[in-house]
Design a protein around this motif. Structure first.
Motif, PDB file in Angstrom:
ATOM      1  N   ASN A  82      -5.532 -21.906   3.314  1.00 16.06           N
ATOM      2  CA  ASN A  82      -4.612 -20.876   3.792  1.00 16.06           C
ATOM      3  C   ASN A  82      -4.432 -19.818   2.729  1.00 16.06           C
ATOM      4  O   ASN A  82      -4.079 -20.122   1.589  1.00 16.06           O
ATOM      5  N   GLU A  83      -4.698 -18.576   3.108  1.00 11.25           N
ATOM      6  CA  GLU A  83      -4.471 -17.480   2.178  1.00 11.25           C
ATOM      7  C   GLU A  83      -3.027 -17.022   2.331  1.00 11.25           C
ATOM      8  O   GLU A  83      -2.483 -17.020   3.426  1.00 11.25           O
ATOM      9  N   PRO A  84      -2.410 -16.622   1.214  1.00  8.59           N
ATOM     10  CA  PRO A  84      -1.025 -16.173   1.303  1.00  8.59           C
ATOM     11  C   PRO A  84      -0.905 -14.905   2.142  1.00  8.59           C
ATOM     12  O   PRO A  84      -1.867 -14.148   2.288  1.00  8.59           O
ATOM     13  N   TYR A  85       0.269 -14.687   2.671  1.00 12.55           N
ATOM     14  CA  TYR A  85       0.536 -13.509   3.496  1.00 12.55           C
ATOM     15  C   TYR A  85       0.363 -12.255   2.665  1.00 12.55           C
ATOM     16  O   TYR A  85       0.837 -12.172   1.531  1.00 12.55           O
ATOM     17  N   LYS A  86      -0.336 -11.262   3.216  1.00 13.78           N
ATOM     18  CA  LYS A  86      -0.497  -9.978   2.536  1.00 13.78           C
ATOM     19  C   LYS A  86       0.244  -8.912   3.313  1.00 13.78           C
ATOM     20  O   LYS A  86       0.210  -8.887   4.545  1.00 13.78           O
ATOM     21  N   THR A  87       0.871  -8.030   2.592  1.00 13.00           N
ATOM     22  CA  THR A  87       1.555  -6.909   3.222  1.00 13.00           C
ATOM     23  C   THR A  87       0.532  -5.820   3.544  1.00 13.00           C
ATOM     24  O   THR A  87      -0.609  -5.851   3.085  1.00 13.00           O
ATOM     25  N   HIS A  88       0.969  -4.843   4.316  1.00  6.64           N
ATOM     26  CA  HIS A  88       0.108  -3.710   4.643  1.00  6.64           C
ATOM     27  C   HIS A  88      -0.300  -2.984   3.363  1.00  6.64           C
ATOM     28  O   HIS A  88      -1.446  -2.560   3.196  1.00  6.64           O
ATOM     29  N   LEU A  89       0.646  -2.857   2.439  1.00  7.11           N
ATOM     30  CA  LEU A  89       0.360  -2.166   1.183  1.00  7.11           C
ATOM     31  C   LEU A  89      -0.722  -2.889   0.386  1.00  7.11           C
ATOM     32  O   LEU A  89      -1.593  -2.250  -0.224  1.00  7.11           O
ATOM     33  N   ALA A  90      -0.729  -4.211   0.409  1.00  4.79           N
ATOM     34  CA  ALA A  90      -1.757  -4.963  -0.310  1.00  4.79           C
ATOM     35  C   ALA A  90      -3.144  -4.698   0.268  1.00  4.79           C
ATOM     36  O   ALA A  90      -4.121  -4.553  -0.476  1.00  4.79           O
ATOM     37  N   TYR A  91      -3.232  -4.624   1.595  1.00  6.58           N
ATOM     38  CA  TYR A  91      -4.518  -4.313   2.224  1.00  6.58           C
ATOM     39  C   TYR A  91      -4.968  -2.887   1.882  1.00  6.58           C
ATOM     40  O   TYR A  91      -6.136  -2.634   1.662  1.00  6.58           O
ATOM     41  N   VAL A  92      -4.020  -1.942   1.857  1.00  5.49           N
ATOM     42  CA  VAL A  92      -4.365  -0.561   1.518  1.00  5.49           C
ATOM     43  C   VAL A  92      -4.858  -0.491   0.076  1.00  5.49           C
ATOM     44  O   VAL A  92      -5.844   0.180  -0.223  1.00  5.49           O
ATOM     45  N   LYS A  93      -4.203  -1.224  -0.819  1.00 13.52           N
ATOM     46  CA  LYS A  93      -4.601  -1.202  -2.227  1.00 13.52           C
ATOM     47  C   LYS A  93      -5.983  -1.819  -2.440  1.00 13.52           C
ATOM     48  O   LYS A  93      -6.667  -1.484  -3.394  1.00 13.52           O
ATOM     49  N   GLU A  94      -6.391  -2.728  -1.549  1.00 11.18           N
ATOM     50  CA  GLU A  94      -7.744  -3.280  -1.651  1.00 11.18           C
ATOM     51  C   GLU A  94      -8.789  -2.227  -1.320  1.00 11.18           C
ATOM     52  O   GLU A  94      -9.895  -2.265  -1.848  1.00 11.18           O
ATOM     53  N   ARG A  95      -8.438  -1.288  -0.432  1.00 10.30           N
ATOM     54  CA  ARG A  95      -9.413  -0.290   0.012  1.00 10.30           C
ATOM     55  C   ARG A  95      -9.410   0.972  -0.842  1.00 10.30           C
ATOM     56  O   ARG A  95     -10.379   1.716  -0.835  1.00 10.30           O
ATOM     57  N   ARG A  96      -8.341   1.259  -1.524  1.00 10.82           N
ATOM     58  CA  ARG A  96      -8.227   2.521  -2.260  1.00 10.82           C
ATOM     59  C   ARG A  96      -7.972   2.267  -3.747  1.00 10.82           C
ATOM     60  O   ARG A  96      -7.272   1.334  -4.118  1.00 10.82           O
ATOM     61  N   SER A  97      -8.521   3.152  -4.573  1.00  7.07           N
ATOM     62  CA  SER A  97      -8.235   3.082  -6.013  1.00  7.07           C
ATOM     63  C   SER A  97      -6.894   3.778  -6.265  1.00  7.07           C
ATOM     64  O   SER A  97      -6.356   4.476  -5.400  1.00  7.07           O
ATOM     65  N   ASP A  98      -6.374   3.604  -7.478  1.00  9.00           N
ATOM     66  CA  ASP A  98      -5.095   4.244  -7.815  1.00  9.00           C
ATOM     67  C   ASP A  98      -5.222   5.762  -7.773  1.00  9.00           C
ATOM     68  O   ASP A  98      -4.308   6.466  -7.345  1.00  9.00           O
ATOM     69  N   ALA A  99      -6.368   6.292  -8.202  1.00 11.17           N
ATOM     70  CA  ALA A  99      -6.576   7.748  -8.204  1.00 11.17           C
ATOM     71  C   ALA A  99      -6.609   8.274  -6.766  1.00 11.17           C
ATOM     72  O   ALA A  99      -6.017   9.326  -6.467  1.00 11.17           O
ATOM     73  N   GLU A 100      -7.291   7.556  -5.867  1.00  9.46           N
ATOM     74  CA  GLU A 100      -7.324   7.982  -4.462  1.00  9.46           C
ATOM     75  C   GLU A 100      -5.931   7.921  -3.846  1.00  9.46           C
ATOM     76  O   GLU A 100      -5.527   8.813  -3.091  1.00  9.46           O
ATOM     77  N   GLY A 101      -5.175   6.895  -4.202  1.00  4.53           N
ATOM     78  CA  GLY A 101      -3.812   6.772  -3.684  1.00  4.53           C
ATOM     79  C   GLY A 101      -2.923   7.901  -4.160  1.00  4.53           C
ATOM     80  O   GLY A 101      -2.132   8.456  -3.392  1.00  4.53           O
ATOM     81  N   ALA A 102      -3.057   8.273  -5.438  1.00  8.38           N
ATOM     82  CA  ALA A 102      -2.257   9.369  -5.985  1.00  8.38           C
ATOM     83  C   ALA A 102      -2.629  10.688  -5.311  1.00  8.38           C
ATOM     84  O   ALA A 102      -1.751  11.511  -5.004  1.00  8.38           O
ATOM     85  N   ALA A 103      -3.920  10.899  -5.049  1.00  3.00           N
ATOM     86  CA  ALA A 103      -4.356  12.133  -4.393  1.00  3.00           C
ATOM     87  C   ALA A 103      -3.814  12.200  -2.966  1.00  3.00           C
ATOM     88  O   ALA A 103      -3.346  13.263  -2.521  1.00  3.00           O
ATOM     89  N   LEU A 104      -3.860  11.091  -2.250  1.00  8.94           N
ATOM     90  CA  LEU A 104      -3.332  11.065  -0.888  1.00  8.94           C
ATOM     91  C   LEU A 104      -1.815  11.305  -0.871  1.00  8.94           C
ATOM     92  O   LEU A 104      -1.293  12.014  -0.012  1.00  8.94           O
TER      93      LEU A 104
END
Length: 125
Positions: A82-104
């Protein structure tokens, strides 16, 4: 009163219930499944027409502990991980780098500021 109910003392379903009233039961095959906790479960499967073997599943859920059970007593299937529950933000952080997140974020804030009529901010390169 001498009269009364004709079926007094009996209840619905009472009486002999043998195969002659129910009909013959289908021939069955019992299969044993073994889980990692050492439980043995033996469900029975009805044989098909011409007494051919039914399709028997390779795994069966153990009714006592819920783990998967298999046909091999020496090698029961491993419990599901069983994998622990992930929030929506955790899934978004898997797809985007910090620089991409800051730009968005900066782009979204610029659109909001423009809509509100705030002072125009020059985007940094």
């Amino acid at each position: 009163m001498a009269g009364g109910n004709a079926i007094r003392g009996s209840r619905v379903g009472a009486g002999p219930m043998g195969e002659n009233e129910r009909g013959e039961s289908a021939p069955r095959r019992t299969v044993s499944y073994y889980c990692a906790n050492g439980h043995v479960n033996s469900p029975s499967f009805a044989l098909g027409e011409d007494f051919e073997d039914p399709e028997i599943p390779l795994e069966w859920d153990c009714p006592r502990c819920g783990l998967p059970a298999g046909l091999d007593p020496e090698n029961p299937p491993e419990p599901m991980r069983n994998e622990p529950y992930k929030t929506h933000l955790a899934y978004v952080k898997e797809r985007r780098s910090d620089a991409e997140g800051a730009a968005l974020l900066e782009e979204a804030l610029a659109v909001l500021r423009e809509r509100r009529g705030d002072v125009e901010v020059v985007a940094a390169d």
